[in-house]
Write a protein that holds these residues in place. Structure first.
Motif, PDB file in Angstrom:
ATOM      1  N   SER A   1       0.807  -1.226   0.000  1.00 29.12           N
ATOM      2  CA  SER A   1       0.000   0.000   0.000  1.00 29.12           C
ATOM      3  C   SER A   1       0.840   1.275   0.000  1.00 29.12           C
ATOM      4  CB  SER A   1      -0.966   0.002   1.183  1.00 29.12           C
ATOM      5  OG  SER A   1      -1.925  -1.025   0.993  1.00 29.12           O
ATOM      6  N   LEU A   2       2.096   1.165   0.422  1.00 28.85           N
ATOM      7  CA  LEU A   2       2.967   2.333   0.266  1.00 28.85           C
ATOM      8  C   LEU A   2       3.038   2.718  -1.203  1.00 28.85           C
ATOM      9  CD1 LEU A   2       6.016   1.220   2.452  1.00 28.85           C
ATOM     10  CD2 LEU A   2       4.277   2.916   3.066  1.00 28.85           C
ATOM     11  N   TYR A   3       3.063   1.681  -2.053  1.00 29.52           N
ATOM     12  CA  TYR A   3       3.319   1.877  -3.489  1.00 29.52           C
ATOM     13  C   TYR A   3       2.028   1.963  -4.295  1.00 29.52           C
ATOM     14  CZ  TYR A   3       7.559   0.243  -1.318  1.00 29.52           C
ATOM     15  OH  TYR A   3       8.619   0.101  -0.448  1.00 29.52           O
ATOM     16  N   GLY A   4       0.898   2.123  -3.602  1.00 27.13           N
ATOM     17  CA  GLY A   4      -0.370   2.340  -4.303  1.00 27.13           C
ATOM     18  C   GLY A   4      -1.293   1.144  -4.345  1.00 27.13           C
ATOM     19  N   GLY A   5      -0.916   0.034  -3.713  1.00 27.19           N
ATOM     20  CA  GLY A   5      -1.764  -1.154  -3.713  1.00 27.19           C
ATOM     21  C   GLY A   5      -2.900  -1.035  -2.713  1.00 27.19           C
ATOM     22  N   VAL A   6      -4.043  -1.582  -3.078  1.00 26.81           N
ATOM     23  CA  VAL A   6      -5.223  -1.522  -2.205  1.00 26.81           C
ATOM     24  C   VAL A   6      -5.735  -2.951  -1.981  1.00 26.81           C
ATOM     25  CG1 VAL A   6      -7.550  -0.577  -1.917  1.00 26.81           C
ATOM     26  CG2 VAL A   6      -5.795   0.768  -3.083  1.00 26.81           C
ATOM     27  N   PRO A   7      -5.216  -3.640  -0.946  1.00 26.80           N
ATOM     28  CA  PRO A   7      -5.615  -5.033  -0.713  1.00 26.80           C
ATOM     29  C   PRO A   7      -6.946  -5.170   0.013  1.00 26.80           C
ATOM     30  CG  PRO A   7      -3.979  -4.391   0.902  1.00 26.80           C
ATOM     31  CD  PRO A   7      -4.153  -3.216  -0.033  1.00 26.80           C
ATOM     32  N   ARG A   8      -7.407  -4.091   0.650  1.00 26.45           N
ATOM     33  CA  ARG A   8      -8.716  -4.113   1.332  1.00 26.45           C
ATOM     34  C   ARG A   8      -9.398  -2.777   1.097  1.00 26.45           C
ATOM     35  NH1 ARG A   8      -9.790  -7.967   5.232  1.00 26.45           N
ATOM     36  NH2 ARG A   8     -11.507  -6.615   5.854  1.00 26.45           N
ATOM     37  N   THR A   9     -10.744  -2.800   1.067  1.00 27.76           N
ATOM     38  CA  THR A   9     -11.475  -1.568   0.748  1.00 27.76           C
ATOM     39  C   THR A   9     -11.273  -0.475   1.800  1.00 27.76           C
ATOM     40  OG1 THR A   9     -13.415  -2.531   1.775  1.00 27.76           O
ATOM     41  CG2 THR A   9     -13.271  -2.682  -0.621  1.00 27.76           C
TER      42      THR A   9
ATOM     43  N   LEU B   1       2.716   8.242 -24.062  1.00 26.67           N
ATOM     44  CA  LEU B   1       1.428   7.660 -23.671  1.00 26.67           C
ATOM     45  C   LEU B   1       1.593   7.059 -22.279  1.00 26.67           C
ATOM     46  CD1 LEU B   1       0.549   5.778 -26.996  1.00 26.67           C
ATOM     47  CD2 LEU B   1      -0.019   8.145 -26.335  1.00 26.67           C
ATOM     48  N   GLU B   2       0.482   6.943 -21.569  1.00 28.20           N
ATOM     49  CA  GLU B   2       0.555   6.377 -20.218  1.00 28.20           C
ATOM     50  C   GLU B   2      -0.232   5.074 -20.145  1.00 28.20           C
ATOM     51  OE1 GLU B   2       1.002   9.026 -17.045  1.00 28.20           O
ATOM     52  OE2 GLU B   2       0.001   7.754 -15.563  1.00 28.20           O
ATOM     53  N   LEU B   3       0.395   4.074 -19.506  1.00 28.18           N
ATOM     54  CA  LEU B   3      -0.285   2.803 -19.254  1.00 28.18           C
ATOM     55  C   LEU B   3      -1.103   2.948 -17.982  1.00 28.18           C
ATOM     56  CD1 LEU B   3      -0.582  -0.304 -19.721  1.00 28.18           C
ATOM     57  CD2 LEU B   3       1.419  -0.572 -18.252  1.00 28.18           C
ATOM     58  N   PRO B   4      -2.421   2.702 -18.030  1.00 29.94           N
ATOM     59  CA  PRO B   4      -3.194   2.798 -16.787  1.00 29.94           C
ATOM     60  C   PRO B   4      -2.577   1.886 -15.724  1.00 29.94           C
ATOM     61  CG  PRO B   4      -4.655   2.548 -18.659  1.00 29.94           C
ATOM     62  CD  PRO B   4      -3.254   2.319 -19.178  1.00 29.94           C
ATOM     63  N   PHE B   5      -2.250   2.455 -14.575  1.00 29.06           N
ATOM     64  CA  PHE B   5      -1.531   1.683 -13.560  1.00 29.06           C
ATOM     65  C   PHE B   5      -2.106   1.930 -12.172  1.00 29.06           C
ATOM     66  CE2 PHE B   5       2.427  -0.161 -11.729  1.00 29.06           C
ATOM     67  CZ  PHE B   5       2.547  -1.240 -12.587  1.00 29.06           C
ATOM     68  N   HIS B   6      -3.400   2.212 -12.136  1.00 30.79           N
ATOM     69  CA  HIS B   6      -4.105   2.252 -10.850  1.00 30.79           C
ATOM     70  C   HIS B   6      -4.216   0.795 -10.425  1.00 30.79           C
ATOM     71  CE1 HIS B   6      -7.816   2.485  -8.330  1.00 30.79           C
ATOM     72  NE2 HIS B   6      -7.109   3.473  -7.822  1.00 30.79           N
ATOM     73  N   LEU B   7      -3.491   0.391  -9.394  1.00 33.66           N
ATOM     74  CA  LEU B   7      -3.243  -1.040  -9.163  1.00 33.66           C
ATOM     75  C   LEU B   7      -4.492  -1.885  -8.962  1.00 33.66           C
ATOM     76  CD1 LEU B   7       0.037  -0.769  -7.106  1.00 33.66           C
ATOM     77  CD2 LEU B   7      -0.204  -1.735  -9.396  1.00 33.66           C
ATOM     78  N   PRO B   8      -5.450  -1.460  -8.107  1.00 32.39           N
ATOM     79  CA  PRO B   8      -6.624  -2.335  -7.940  1.00 32.39           C
ATOM     80  C   PRO B   8      -7.394  -2.521  -9.253  1.00 32.39           C
ATOM     81  CG  PRO B   8      -6.828  -0.335  -6.599  1.00 32.39           C
ATOM     82  CD  PRO B   8      -5.452  -0.337  -7.156  1.00 32.39           C
ATOM     83  N   ASP B   9      -7.505  -1.472 -10.045  1.00 34.14           N
ATOM     84  CA  ASP B   9      -8.203  -1.606 -11.336  1.00 34.14           C
ATOM     85  C   ASP B   9      -7.419  -2.485 -12.300  1.00 34.14           C
ATOM     86  OD1 ASP B   9     -10.049   0.082 -10.282  1.00 34.14           O
ATOM     87  OD2 ASP B   9      -9.503   1.829 -11.510  1.00 34.14           O
ATOM     88  N   ALA B  10      -6.122  -2.245 -12.387  1.00 31.90           N
ATOM     89  CA  ALA B  10      -5.298  -3.010 -13.327  1.00 31.90           C
ATOM     90  C   ALA B  10      -5.295  -4.492 -12.956  1.00 31.90           C
ATOM     91  CB  ALA B  10      -3.877  -2.457 -13.367  1.00 31.90           C
ATOM     92  N   ALA B  11      -5.291  -4.787 -11.658  1.00 31.28           N
ATOM     93  CA  ALA B  11      -5.288  -6.185 -11.225  1.00 31.28           C
ATOM     94  C   ALA B  11      -6.620  -6.845 -11.572  1.00 31.28           C
ATOM     95  CB  ALA B  11      -5.021  -6.275  -9.718  1.00 31.28           C
ATOM     96  N   GLN B  12      -7.693  -6.114 -11.355  1.00 27.53           N
ATOM     97  CA  GLN B  12      -9.011  -6.672 -11.640  1.00 27.53           C
ATOM     98  C   GLN B  12      -9.180  -6.934 -13.136  1.00 27.53           C
ATOM     99  OE1 GLN B  12     -12.226  -4.499  -9.833  1.00 27.53           O
ATOM    100  NE2 GLN B  12     -13.283  -6.466  -9.709  1.00 27.53           N
TER     101      GLN B  12
ATOM    102  N   GLN C   1      -1.809  -7.318  -7.712  1.00 28.42           N
ATOM    103  CA  GLN C   1      -1.200  -5.984  -7.560  1.00 28.42           C
ATOM    104  C   GLN C   1       0.291  -6.100  -7.249  1.00 28.42           C
ATOM    105  OE1 GLN C   1      -3.632  -3.090  -5.282  1.00 28.42           O
ATOM    106  NE2 GLN C   1      -5.178  -4.696  -5.171  1.00 28.42           N
ATOM    107  N   TYR C   2       0.658  -7.103  -6.462  1.00 26.93           N
ATOM    108  CA  TYR C   2       2.067  -7.313  -6.129  1.00 26.93           C
ATOM    109  C   TYR C   2       2.881  -7.600  -7.389  1.00 26.93           C
ATOM    110  CZ  TYR C   2       0.559  -7.991  -1.277  1.00 26.93           C
ATOM    111  OH  TYR C   2       0.036  -7.812  -0.015  1.00 26.93           O
ATOM    112  N   GLU C   3       2.312  -8.463  -8.257  1.00 27.68           N
ATOM    113  CA  GLU C   3       3.065  -8.856  -9.446  1.00 27.68           C
ATOM    114  C   GLU C   3       3.095  -7.741 -10.490  1.00 27.68           C
ATOM    115  OE1 GLU C   3       2.291 -13.548  -9.776  1.00 27.68           O
ATOM    116  OE2 GLU C   3       0.565 -12.340  -9.169  1.00 27.68           O
ATOM    117  N   LEU C   4       2.045  -6.928 -10.533  1.00 26.64           N
ATOM    118  CA  LEU C   4       2.072  -5.782 -11.438  1.00 26.64           C
ATOM    119  C   LEU C   4       3.262  -4.884 -11.113  1.00 26.64           C
ATOM    120  CD1 LEU C   4      -1.731  -4.875 -11.551  1.00 26.64           C
ATOM    121  CD2 LEU C   4      -0.352  -5.755 -13.448  1.00 26.64           C
ATOM    122  N   LEU C   5       3.515  -4.692  -9.821  1.00 28.02           N
ATOM    123  CA  LEU C   5       4.631  -3.839  -9.416  1.00 28.02           C
ATOM    124  C   LEU C   5       5.976  -4.522  -9.620  1.00 28.02           C
ATOM    125  CD1 LEU C   5       3.295  -2.400  -6.030  1.00 28.02           C
ATOM    126  CD2 LEU C   5       3.788  -1.079  -8.084  1.00 28.02           C
TER     127      LEU C   5
END
Ligand SMILES: *Cc1c(COP(=O)(O)O)cnc(C)c1O
Length: 347
Positions: free
Chosen positions: A212-220, A317-328, A334-338
């Motif tokens: 979550s320091l790096y933008g991950g959201v594991p819980r709502t 160009l920018e790759l969408p990298f909002h982690l919870p959205d990208a993981a879904q 989210q861990y592996e995306l990073l």
């Protein structure tokens, strides 16, 4: 002088500092440390650790001894803890030389620390296994003389399912509380990022957020406060006009139905943009979405530039990298995306 990059990772250090502060606040009376293993989850120690230090983090966690050196220049008297612990006698010598503090994970490691070739009574941490069954001493082993011989700063355990509303969370925290009375220590630590979301009952004296320091959201519970930190940007390196019937990329998975202008972009699976993330993804030019065409190659992707006549070679160009959205969207965690981001980014 280095050539101009065509791929860059922008680290939003304000968002990173915000995330640490919010996680520290949500930890209640406990302080937040920072898991900075795996090069700050792929985002870069050089970019992230000074920001975390300046935000207030005083305890940094890495997994390997080989990760200590890169941190030492930045942590400025703060503590570096090594989660894998002393695997070999030479790790003990290295700990004493660098001041990094081992997490003791077994009776063998305890004996190596106090009685091995470089045996010492310097402070250490102790990992207790309360059910994840990876590393850590069993609760039954706490009465062993090898544990009594340790000079323990932090007693810790690790939650297996903190990202779920699982009975495992209460079981592990109860087991951890039982252990605390049985081993002398300065501080106790249980929660990772998701554990902080479980509430201050899980925080004890020190929390250990990473994701979550790096933008991950594991819980709502964390979704309102955690901000995106990593921004992946890649340049268009060529544009071309396809004729109807032209196919794009390996195995020609996309075929143009009409003449269309496309752009080849300097981003591929070697940069962590895995093939499974291709379908349904668009790269962004500000608010405009440019759909991907065909397979992700090692070093390139091709995007549809229909209606984007102003864009050409050299534009970013920018790759969408909002982690919870990208993981879904991709089923990649989210861990592996990073942590799969590659080495070619200018940071
Ligand atoms: C990686 C790790 C953390 C951080 O976990 P996140 O889920 O990334 O917040 C905390 N504690 C231990 C023991 C770890 O291995």
């Amino acid at each position: 002088m280095s050539p101009e990059p065509t791929l860059r990772l922008r680290i939003d250090t304000q968002a990173l500092a915000n995330n640490w502060r919010e996680l520290d606040r949500m930890s209640g009376v406990a302080s937040a440390g920072a898991a900075v293993k795996a090069d700050c989850y792929g985002l870069g120690v050089d970019q992230c650790v000074p920001t975390l230090r300046d935000a207030g983090a005083r305890c940094f966690f890495v997994a390997h001894w080989s990760e200590v050196a890169a941190l030492r220049a930045y942590v400025d008297g703060a503590q570096i803890a090594v989660l894998h612990g002393p695997i070999r006698d030479s790790d003990v010598a290295y700990a004493l030389e660098t001041g990094a503090v081992p997490v003791i994970n077994s009776l063998d490691q305890a004996r190596r620390w106090t009685e091995g070739t470089y045996g010492t009574n310097a402070k250490c941490h102790l990992m207790i296994d309360t059910g994840i069954n990876r590393l850590g001493v069993a609760p039954e082993e706490l009465s062993d003389p090898a544990i009594a011989a340790l000079n323990i700063d932090i007693v810790m355990s690790h939650l297996a399912s903190a990202d779920e509303d699982s009975a495992m969370n209460t079981r592990q925290s109860a087991a951890f509380r039982d252990c605390l009375a049985r081993v002398s220590h300065n501080r106790a630590s249980l929660a990772n990022s998701a554990g902080i979301g479980l509430g201050t009952d899980y925080a004890f004296d020190l929390t250990r957020p990473g994701l979550s320091l790096y933008g991950g959201v594991p819980r709502t519970e964390l979704s309102e406060v955690i901000k995106q930190v990593a921004h992946v940007q890649a340049a268009i390196i060529q544009t071309r006009v396809l004729k109807a019937g032209d196919a794009v990329g390996y195995n020609g998975e996309f075929t143009a139905k009409r003449p269309m202008r496309v752009g080849t972009v300097s981003l591929g699976y070697a940069d962590g943009f895995l093939r499974v993330r291709g379908p349904g993804t668009s790269l962004m030019a500000d608010d405009r979405a440019l759909p991907l065409l065909g397979k992700v190659s090692m070093d390139m992707v091709v995007v549809d530039l229909t209606g984007a006549d102003d864009l050409g070679e050299g534009d970013w160009l920018e790759l969408p990298f909002h982690l919870p959205d990208a993981a879904q969207q991709s089923t990649v965690s989210q861990y592996e995306l990073l942590t799969t981001l590659g080495q070619r980014f200018a940071r």
